[in-house]
Design a protein around this motif. Structure first.
Motif, PDB file in Angstrom:
ATOM      1  N   ILE A   1       7.470  -3.351   4.553  1.00 40.37           N
ATOM      2  CA  ILE A   1       6.481  -2.986   5.158  1.00 40.37           C
ATOM      3  C   ILE A   1       5.255  -2.777   4.098  1.00 40.37           C
ATOM      4  CG2 ILE A   1       7.655  -1.688   6.922  1.00 40.37           C
ATOM      5  CD1 ILE A   1       7.028   0.811   5.390  1.00 40.37           C
ATOM      6  N   LEU A   2       5.579  -2.986   2.876  1.00 45.84           N
ATOM      7  CA  LEU A   2       4.594  -2.784   1.615  1.00 45.84           C
ATOM      8  C   LEU A   2       4.397  -4.075   1.080  1.00 45.84           C
ATOM      9  CD1 LEU A   2       6.255   0.023  -0.581  1.00 45.84           C
ATOM     10  CD2 LEU A   2       4.668   0.236   1.285  1.00 45.84           C
ATOM     11  N   GLU A   3       3.022  -4.330   0.671  1.00 48.57           N
ATOM     12  CA  GLU A   3       2.420  -5.308   0.144  1.00 48.57           C
ATOM     13  C   GLU A   3       2.264  -5.161  -1.265  1.00 48.57           C
ATOM     14  OE1 GLU A   3      -1.440  -5.341   1.947  1.00 48.57           O
ATOM     15  OE2 GLU A   3      -0.736  -5.626   4.072  1.00 48.57           O
ATOM     16  N   GLY A   4       2.527  -6.272  -2.130  1.00 50.72           N
ATOM     17  CA  GLY A   4       2.654  -6.446  -3.450  1.00 50.72           C
ATOM     18  C   GLY A   4       3.478  -5.234  -4.070  1.00 50.72           C
ATOM     19  N   ARG A   5       4.822  -5.191  -3.969  1.00 54.13           N
ATOM     20  CA  ARG A   5       5.608  -4.341  -4.124  1.00 54.13           C
ATOM     21  C   ARG A   5       6.270  -4.362  -5.676  1.00 54.13           C
ATOM     22  NH1 ARG A   5       7.686  -6.609   0.476  1.00 54.13           N
ATOM     23  NH2 ARG A   5       9.265  -7.380  -0.502  1.00 54.13           N
ATOM     24  N   THR A   6       6.250  -3.087  -6.422  1.00 52.57           N
ATOM     25  CA  THR A   6       6.770  -3.145  -7.504  1.00 52.57           C
ATOM     26  C   THR A   6       7.846  -1.926  -7.439  1.00 52.57           C
ATOM     27  OG1 THR A   6       5.287  -1.825  -8.382  1.00 52.57           O
ATOM     28  CG2 THR A   6       4.841  -4.367  -8.888  1.00 52.57           C
ATOM     29  N   GLU A   7       8.940  -2.394  -8.421  1.00 53.66           N
ATOM     30  CA  GLU A   7       9.865  -1.105  -8.328  1.00 53.66           C
ATOM     31  C   GLU A   7       9.736  -0.448  -9.672  1.00 53.66           C
ATOM     32  OE1 GLU A   7      14.000  -2.305  -8.120  1.00 53.66           O
ATOM     33  OE2 GLU A   7      13.737  -3.486  -6.438  1.00 53.66           O
ATOM     34  N   LYS A   8      10.036   0.925  -9.620  1.00 60.69           N
ATOM     35  CA  LYS A   8       9.877   2.137 -10.674  1.00 60.69           C
ATOM     36  C   LYS A   8      11.166   2.749 -10.640  1.00 60.69           C
ATOM     37  CE  LYS A   8       6.483   5.107 -12.570  1.00 60.69           C
ATOM     38  NZ  LYS A   8       5.131   5.736 -12.539  1.00 60.69           N
ATOM     39  N   TYR A   9      11.779   2.968 -11.904  1.00 61.78           N
ATOM     40  CA  TYR A   9      12.879   3.942 -11.628  1.00 61.78           C
ATOM     41  C   TYR A   9      12.560   4.924 -12.830  1.00 61.78           C
ATOM     42  CZ  TYR A   9      16.058   0.493 -10.066  1.00 61.78           C
ATOM     43  OH  TYR A   9      16.957  -0.469  -9.191  1.00 61.78           O
ATOM     44  N   VAL A  10      12.684   6.281 -12.122  1.00 63.87           N
ATOM     45  CA  VAL A  10      11.921   7.380 -12.734  1.00 63.87           C
ATOM     46  C   VAL A  10      13.297   8.549 -13.023  1.00 63.87           C
ATOM     47  CG1 VAL A  10       9.784   7.085 -11.843  1.00 63.87           C
ATOM     48  CG2 VAL A  10      11.334   8.733 -10.542  1.00 63.87           C
ATOM     49  N   ASP A  11      12.900   9.513 -13.830  1.00 65.83           N
ATOM     50  CA  ASP A  11      13.820  10.772 -13.911  1.00 65.83           C
ATOM     51  C   ASP A  11      12.850  11.729 -13.719  1.00 65.83           C
ATOM     52  OD1 ASP A  11      16.038  12.141 -14.116  1.00 65.83           O
ATOM     53  OD2 ASP A  11      16.564  11.513 -16.388  1.00 65.83           O
ATOM     54  N   THR A  12      13.567  13.012 -13.340  1.00 66.27           N
ATOM     55  CA  THR A  12      12.988  14.177 -13.077  1.00 66.27           C
ATOM     56  C   THR A  12      13.665  15.281 -13.625  1.00 66.27           C
ATOM     57  OG1 THR A  12      14.038  14.950 -11.057  1.00 66.27           O
ATOM     58  CG2 THR A  12      12.490  13.181 -10.848  1.00 66.27           C
TER      59      THR A  12
ATOM     60  N   GLY B   1       3.591   0.191  -3.532  1.00 62.08           N
ATOM     61  CA  GLY B   1       2.843  -0.968  -2.904  1.00 62.08           C
ATOM     62  C   GLY B   1       1.788  -0.439  -2.024  1.00 62.08           C
ATOM     63  N   LYS B   2       1.316  -1.384  -1.202  1.00 65.96           N
ATOM     64  CA  LYS B   2       0.306  -1.017  -0.236  1.00 65.96           C
ATOM     65  C   LYS B   2       0.364  -1.127   1.035  1.00 65.96           C
ATOM     66  CE  LYS B   2      -3.598  -1.654  -3.627  1.00 65.96           C
ATOM     67  NZ  LYS B   2      -4.313  -0.277  -3.804  1.00 65.96           N
ATOM     68  N   ILE B   3      -0.106  -0.508   2.067  1.00 65.33           N
ATOM     69  CA  ILE B   3      -0.113  -0.929   3.422  1.00 65.33           C
ATOM     70  C   ILE B   3      -1.820  -0.934   3.651  1.00 65.33           C
ATOM     71  CG2 ILE B   3       0.303  -0.037   5.696  1.00 65.33           C
ATOM     72  CD1 ILE B   3       2.991   1.259   4.911  1.00 65.33           C
ATOM     73  N   LYS B   4      -2.113  -1.905   4.165  1.00 60.28           N
ATOM     74  CA  LYS B   4      -3.534  -2.135   4.317  1.00 60.28           C
ATOM     75  C   LYS B   4      -4.526  -1.263   3.390  1.00 60.28           C
ATOM     76  CE  LYS B   4      -2.757  -3.248   9.175  1.00 60.28           C
ATOM     77  NZ  LYS B   4      -3.021  -3.100  10.497  1.00 60.28           N
ATOM     78  N   ASN B   5      -4.208  -1.659   2.073  1.00 64.39           N
ATOM     79  CA  ASN B   5      -5.079  -0.991   1.079  1.00 64.39           C
ATOM     80  C   ASN B   5      -4.893   0.340   0.846  1.00 64.39           C
ATOM     81  OD1 ASN B   5      -6.432  -3.403   0.236  1.00 64.39           O
ATOM     82  ND2 ASN B   5      -7.733  -3.392   1.996  1.00 64.39           N
ATOM     83  N   VAL B   6      -3.871   0.845   1.436  1.00 68.64           N
ATOM     84  CA  VAL B   6      -3.678   2.610   1.271  1.00 68.64           C
ATOM     85  C   VAL B   6      -2.416   2.390  -0.098  1.00 68.64           C
ATOM     86  CG1 VAL B   6      -2.800   4.568   2.084  1.00 68.64           C
ATOM     87  CG2 VAL B   6      -4.433   3.082   3.240  1.00 68.64           C
ATOM     88  N   ASP B   7      -2.414   3.060  -1.016  1.00 66.00           N
ATOM     89  CA  ASP B   7      -1.425   3.356  -1.766  1.00 66.00           C
ATOM     90  C   ASP B   7      -0.202   3.948  -1.351  1.00 66.00           C
ATOM     91  OD1 ASP B   7      -2.470   1.716  -4.120  1.00 66.00           O
ATOM     92  OD2 ASP B   7      -3.417   3.543  -4.566  1.00 66.00           O
ATOM     93  N   CYS B   8       1.083   3.373  -1.228  1.00 67.92           N
ATOM     94  CA  CYS B   8       2.223   4.050  -0.672  1.00 67.92           C
ATOM     95  C   CYS B   8       3.338   3.917  -1.739  1.00 67.92           C
ATOM     96  CB  CYS B   8       2.611   3.336   0.538  1.00 67.92           C
ATOM     97  SG  CYS B   8       1.693   3.345   1.650  1.00 67.92           S
ATOM     98  N   VAL B   9       4.277   4.841  -1.652  1.00 69.74           N
ATOM     99  CA  VAL B   9       5.381   4.899  -2.443  1.00 69.74           C
ATOM    100  C   VAL B   9       6.649   5.019  -1.422  1.00 69.74           C
ATOM    101  CG1 VAL B   9       6.574   5.839  -4.351  1.00 69.74           C
ATOM    102  CG2 VAL B   9       4.106   5.993  -4.401  1.00 69.74           C
ATOM    103  N   LEU B  10       7.507   4.064  -1.564  1.00 66.27           N
ATOM    104  CA  LEU B  10       8.544   4.041  -0.653  1.00 66.27           C
ATOM    105  C   LEU B  10       9.821   4.346  -1.288  1.00 66.27           C
ATOM    106  CD1 LEU B  10       9.923   3.394   2.347  1.00 66.27           C
ATOM    107  CD2 LEU B  10      10.241   1.041   1.326  1.00 66.27           C
ATOM    108  N   LEU B  11      10.733   5.501  -0.681  1.00 68.06           N
ATOM    109  CA  LEU B  11      12.054   5.717  -1.326  1.00 68.06           C
ATOM    110  C   LEU B  11      13.009   5.978  -0.122  1.00 68.06           C
ATOM    111  CD1 LEU B  11      13.758   6.937  -3.612  1.00 68.06           C
ATOM    112  CD2 LEU B  11      12.666   9.155  -3.092  1.00 68.06           C
ATOM    113  N   ALA B  12      14.387   5.343  -0.411  1.00 69.68           N
ATOM    114  CA  ALA B  12      15.295   5.075   0.471  1.00 69.68           C
ATOM    115  C   ALA B  12      15.996   6.614   0.276  1.00 69.68           C
ATOM    116  CB  ALA B  12      16.087   3.877   0.094  1.00 69.68           C
ATOM    117  N   ARG B  13      16.028   7.380   1.438  1.00 70.51           N
ATOM    118  CA  ARG B  13      16.611   8.862   1.193  1.00 70.51           C
ATOM    119  C   ARG B  13      18.105   8.741   0.714  1.00 70.51           C
ATOM    120  NH1 ARG B  13      15.780  10.508   5.913  1.00 70.51           N
ATOM    121  NH2 ARG B  13      13.755  11.639   5.667  1.00 70.51           N
TER     122      ARG B  13
END
Length: 286
Positions: free
Chosen positions: A28-39, A51-63
């Motif tokens: 569903i995201l355009e221009g996807r990149t992956e980013k691994y983070v720690d917290t 990535g983006k959905i119609k120019n809106v910045d989005c961050v997808l995470l699989a629960r």
């Protein structure tokens, strides 16, 4: 999400998307990149997909992780929410599979839930746990309205425009899992006024509120749990089959609603959320 950044003025809209079982398609995201983070709370469930959905910045995470390796009790909900906040997400839109506790909520229907009942027992339900110095104090966050009303309204109107069978409110009871309910439990939850049942809304919605983010959930009914006589009781096969046939409904709502959310003014809403958090924290005495 250090204390200093928490006081910053709201920035542009950025949407965090937490995808539930069978509802976490990165396409569903355009221009996807992956980013691994720690917290400070450990690692999130998986990589963040930016990535983006119609120019809106989005961050997808699989629960549950992209290969569904994390059971509901073991989802690192705090790390997931923290990671999205650190990516400057103003909103969190989530999808979740659920069982229906009402005749009128049929398998395949969507519910934009507005209340929850917590039946979990093993989960960290606050970011303010006294163990992480970046968030000092104790947070007594109000939960009268757990979900963002303004964001929910956008999701409801979007579902109507798309002609989808969608219920505009509903109370979800979140159980610990990973087992499904007994019939006695299922009937009890119905008597409590719960409309749907799942394993993941709590503590996710609570943590998002503590983080000052607008949170809304698209719940998809996959079955009738096990309360309904003459109806096949819930099973993994049944859940996955219904999800596979109907996941495009939740996706279509996200693809349509996110550009609208991105075009709206959210300053007052986000300021109210931030102020609510600030007024809910009791700082340690010096």
């Amino acid at each position: 999400m250090a204390a200093a950044s928490a006081a910053a003025a709201p920035g542009p809209v950025k949407i965090g998307i937490i995808g539930g079982t069978g509802l976490d398609d990165p396409d569903i995201l355009e221009g996807r990149t992956e980013k691994y983070v720690d917290t400070p709370y450990g690692k999130p469930s998986d990589a963040l997909i930016l990535g983006k959905i119609k120019n809106v910045d989005c961050v997808l995470l699989a629960r549950h992780g992209r290969h569904h390796t994390v059971m509901p009790s073991n989802v690192n909900y705090r790390a997931n929410i923290w990671a999205l906040k650190e990516e400057n997400c103003s909103h969190v839109l989530v999808t979740t599979a659920c069982g229906s506790l009402r005749e009128e909520i049929q398998p395949g229907d969507l519910v934009i839930i507005d209340q929850f009942i917590d039946r979990t027992t093993k989960r960290h339900c606050t970011l303010y746990d006294g163990q992480h110095s970046s968030l000092p104090g104790v947070c007594h966050i109000p939960m009268a309205e757990p979900f963002c009303t303004k964001t929910r309204e956008v999701l409801i109107e979007t579902a109507k425009k798309l002609g989808l069978q969608c219920h505009s409110k509903g109370t979800v009871v979140t159980i610990e899992g990973p087992r499904f309910s007994s019939r006695a439990e299922s009937c009890m939850f119905r008597s409590w006024g719960a409309d749907v049942i799942n394993m993941t809304t709590v503590p996710e919605v609570i943590l998002a509120k503590e983080a000052g983010m607008s949170y809304a959930s698209i719940a998809m009914a996959t079955d009738y749990d096990c309360w309904k006589e003459h109806e096949e009781a819930v099973s993994v096969d049944k859940v996955l089959k219904t999800l596979k046939g109907n996941a495009n409904k939740a996706t279509s709502i996200l693809l349509t609603a996110i550009p609208q959310i991105g075009s709206m003014e959210w300053t007052n809403t986000l300021h109210t959320l931030k102020t609510t958090v600030q007024c809910s924290v009791i700082l340690p005495k010096q």
